[in-house]
Design an enzyme around this catalytic site. Sequence first.
Site, PDB file in Angstrom:
ATOM      1  N   GLN A 124     -18.236  74.235   7.669  1.00 17.88           N
ATOM      2  CA  GLN A 124     -17.442  75.310   8.244  1.00 17.88           C
ATOM      3  C   GLN A 124     -18.362  76.369   8.837  1.00 17.88           C
ATOM      4  O   GLN A 124     -19.253  76.866   8.139  1.00 17.88           O
ATOM      5  CB  GLN A 124     -16.591  75.921   7.118  1.00 17.88           C
ATOM      6  CG  GLN A 124     -15.688  77.046   7.547  1.00 17.88           C
ATOM      7  CD  GLN A 124     -15.113  77.788   6.351  1.00 17.88           C
ATOM      8  OE1 GLN A 124     -15.621  77.663   5.238  1.00 17.88           O
ATOM      9  NE2 GLN A 124     -14.078  78.556   6.558  1.00 17.88           N
ATOM     10  N   GLY A 125     -18.132  76.717  10.090  1.00 19.19           N
ATOM     11  CA  GLY A 125     -18.927  77.767  10.734  1.00 19.19           C
ATOM     12  C   GLY A 125     -18.053  78.978  11.022  1.00 19.19           C
ATOM     13  O   GLY A 125     -17.588  79.158  12.150  1.00 19.19           O
ATOM     14  N   SER A 127     -18.394  82.403   8.837  1.00 20.03           N
ATOM     15  CA  SER A 127     -19.120  83.656   8.565  1.00 20.03           C
ATOM     16  C   SER A 127     -20.373  83.770   9.413  1.00 20.03           C
ATOM     17  O   SER A 127     -21.014  82.772   9.750  1.00 20.03           O
ATOM     18  CB  SER A 127     -19.519  83.714   7.086  1.00 20.03           C
ATOM     19  OG  SER A 127     -18.386  83.816   6.275  1.00 20.03           O
ATOM     20  N   SER A 159     -21.556  75.803   3.461  1.00 21.59           N
ATOM     21  CA  SER A 159     -21.813  74.798   2.439  1.00 21.59           C
ATOM     22  C   SER A 159     -21.864  73.414   3.068  1.00 21.59           C
ATOM     23  O   SER A 159     -21.061  73.099   3.950  1.00 21.59           O
ATOM     24  CB  SER A 159     -20.700  74.834   1.389  1.00 21.59           C
ATOM     25  OG  SER A 159     -20.718  76.060   0.722  1.00 21.59           O
ATOM     26  N   GLU A 242      -7.352  76.458   2.655  1.00 20.31           N
ATOM     27  CA  GLU A 242      -8.449  76.692   1.718  1.00 20.31           C
ATOM     28  C   GLU A 242      -7.900  77.322   0.451  1.00 20.31           C
ATOM     29  O   GLU A 242      -8.322  77.001  -0.643  1.00 20.31           O
ATOM     30  CB  GLU A 242      -9.482  77.626   2.356  1.00 20.31           C
ATOM     31  CG  GLU A 242     -10.627  77.940   1.421  1.00 20.31           C
ATOM     32  CD  GLU A 242     -11.701  78.792   2.090  1.00 20.31           C
ATOM     33  OE1 GLU A 242     -12.870  78.482   1.893  1.00 20.31           O
ATOM     34  OE2 GLU A 242     -11.358  79.756   2.807  1.00 20.31           O
ATOM     35  N   GLU A 373     -12.177  91.280  -3.373  1.00 21.76           N
ATOM     36  CA  GLU A 373     -11.701  92.545  -2.788  1.00 21.76           C
ATOM     37  C   GLU A 373     -10.709  92.263  -1.660  1.00 21.76           C
ATOM     38  O   GLU A 373      -9.652  92.893  -1.560  1.00 21.76           O
ATOM     39  CB  GLU A 373     -12.895  93.351  -2.247  1.00 21.76           C
ATOM     40  CG  GLU A 373     -13.804  93.915  -3.338  1.00 21.76           C
ATOM     41  CD  GLU A 373     -14.755  92.883  -3.946  1.00 21.76           C
ATOM     42  OE1 GLU A 373     -14.816  91.743  -3.442  1.00 21.76           O
ATOM     43  OE2 GLU A 373     -15.439  93.209  -4.937  1.00 21.76           O
TER      44      GLU A 373
END
Lengths: 390, 345
Positions: A124-125, A127, A159, A242, A373
């Site tokens: 996954q790209g 962030s 990851s 997710e 958060e």
Amino acid sequence: MDFRDTAAEAAFRAKLRDWYRQNFDPSAIPGAGRPDVDFMRSWSHKLFDAGYVGLTWPEEYGGAGLSPSYQAIYFEEMVRAQAPEHIGIIGLNMAGPTIMAWGTPEQKQRYLPKLLSGEEIWCQGFSEPGSGSDLAGARTTAVLDGDHWVVNGQKVWSSWAHIADWCILVVRTDPAAKKHEGLSYLLVDMHAPGVEVRPLRQITGDPEFNEIFFTDVRVPKDSILGKPGDGWKVAMTTLLHERGTLAFALVGQLRQHFTRLVELSRQPAPDGSVPADDPVVRDAIAREWIELQSLAFTNYRTLTTLLTKGQPGPESSVVKLVWSEANQRLTKLARGLQGLSTMLDDEGGVWDGYWQYRQLRSRGNTIEAGTSEILRNIVAERVLGLPRSR
Amino acid sequence: MDFAFSSEQDMLRTAAREFLAEQHPLTGLPAIIDGEPGWRPDSWKQLADLGWTDDELTLLDQVVLFEETGAALLPAPLFSTIALALPAIRHDKDLVASVASGELKLSLAWAESGRPQGIADTGLATTVDADGRVTGRKVLVPDATFADALVVTVAGPELRLVRTADATVTPLSTSDRSRRLSEVEFDAAPSQALGDGSVLGEIENRAFVLAAAEALGVGRRALEDGIAHASTREQFGRVIGTYQAVSHQLVDAYADLELARSLTYWAAWALAEGDEQADVAVAAAKTAATEAAVTACERSIQVHGGVGMTWEHILHRLYKRAQWLEAFGASGRALRAKIADSVIG
């Protein structure tokens, strides 16, 4: 209300349990619980050949077309057998459902079967160094040049990128548009020229996540999900999955940890005492069991709502949040039973460093897949109806 | 795997919520419970007419109902009659009919001073003689001043039914005014035999599940008040619910309550079905739900600021009921010890 399996579910469970008995030996896992890529790859193929991958996926894409309750049973039996997960977690839970929701027929045929079989691994790209929780601030760009997008930029915390074949990539395609409207969602070949993966060593010592650098990477124009500018909406589909379907896997992992915690507590600690004889330890373990059961049955509630109403109920929004903190507490509790021996690495340590690895890895649980958060903000605004905080 | 309530149960929930909002609004509660007799005896017949005292209700129906009566802090001996006493008289069709029709309100007198005070604890000093006369002193009896008769545990163990008119009931000043405790003195009081003590374990489990259900209602109500306050109160030019230090406390209260809700439904199902995990499920639900309710009230008081500390505000009433439920029957520590015995050995 009835928590028993239906006849068909019971038959599926019995068959699966028998399959695990015949095909899996927990003592055969290498590396004291650290993920071993080669082993996980071959194990994933075995699962696929037996028909246990993509249980809820439509049959036309190679799935079994079963209801989500079978996926829940799968995770329960996986935990019971102490067996590892399929290696393609990101493909199965994020890329796959997003391609199913947004992909063209050609894209579905091209990507989904190999994703299920474990032949192709996804990462996954999302962030970037400058935008973590604030996904819409992504600055990696894609500019159209003839039949190709030309991608430049940097992603981080990806990851499995070091072993991945494909990447679901959020890029900015219209710098002039509003923040959320200038994004697009590409499917990028990780073997293309200009893609460079640099593993980041985590606090566990393992290079599980990575930086990905894109330098003039040419991506075919049609390797896009949705239209240019749809990137934010497509990414929301990914994040929904997710935080949705993974819940059973998360709680399954927690149950595995709990079972092993109980086992650990019954063994003499390095100082010769038996933790299970200590009322304070017993109280703490009971608290973790209560939390575990409450998460498991909340998942069942979610599953029922999903089956009857087509979407999960609001209670599902807290599972990842509570799970992450429970996993951190539980693994800390286990290390706390070991005295200073808890500081010994790998072979020198208790259970070859199993708990040390699990506890250090768990620190990421409140950060990955939505920080606690951000998740609390989402529940406050979307479930409790409180005013927006920003 | 089916976690859904039946359409009848959904209707019961809606009907109860509407009836309580109309007939027993929380705004009217303080005037009733701070005065005497502390409830509206005329309302009991209404509850019976609604079918709430009927033995036909399943445990899961009662869970649905008690969440609503809990949220309303309904000051009536419903918990004591249904959760604490009904299983002890179930074999006697006449008594069951009297409860169902609203003629008979009950409670359970189990605890004695200086002895273990769990419902199923035996080794009791209260006795019954050959003529069926009960002698002894019971403490911490819920709603004894509202009840027509008490199920009394006596040495044996054995259960006896004694009219409150034949005993001396001394009400005690109780922090939760909506569920008062009394001392009850029996001096050769005539009684009716109800059987041996084997039903006490079932009473305890049922009472714990229904205490958990009430706690879910109490906690939900406190959370709703907290959300409402945080959505309207302004400080520094902003609604305080926009501050994450405020909103995240409410999210945590919500999370605790929803997780406890899952446990409570599981426990009710397991107990009703005689599932092998029923005992630990009930223990988990009781401690998790009552603790979640107490914490929800505390967070709501915090979010309310000074006004949450005032006698006039309803929050302390909810808080005290939550504390009552948490203290009732067995401490969280004792329940977790029971769970540890089961999962660790």
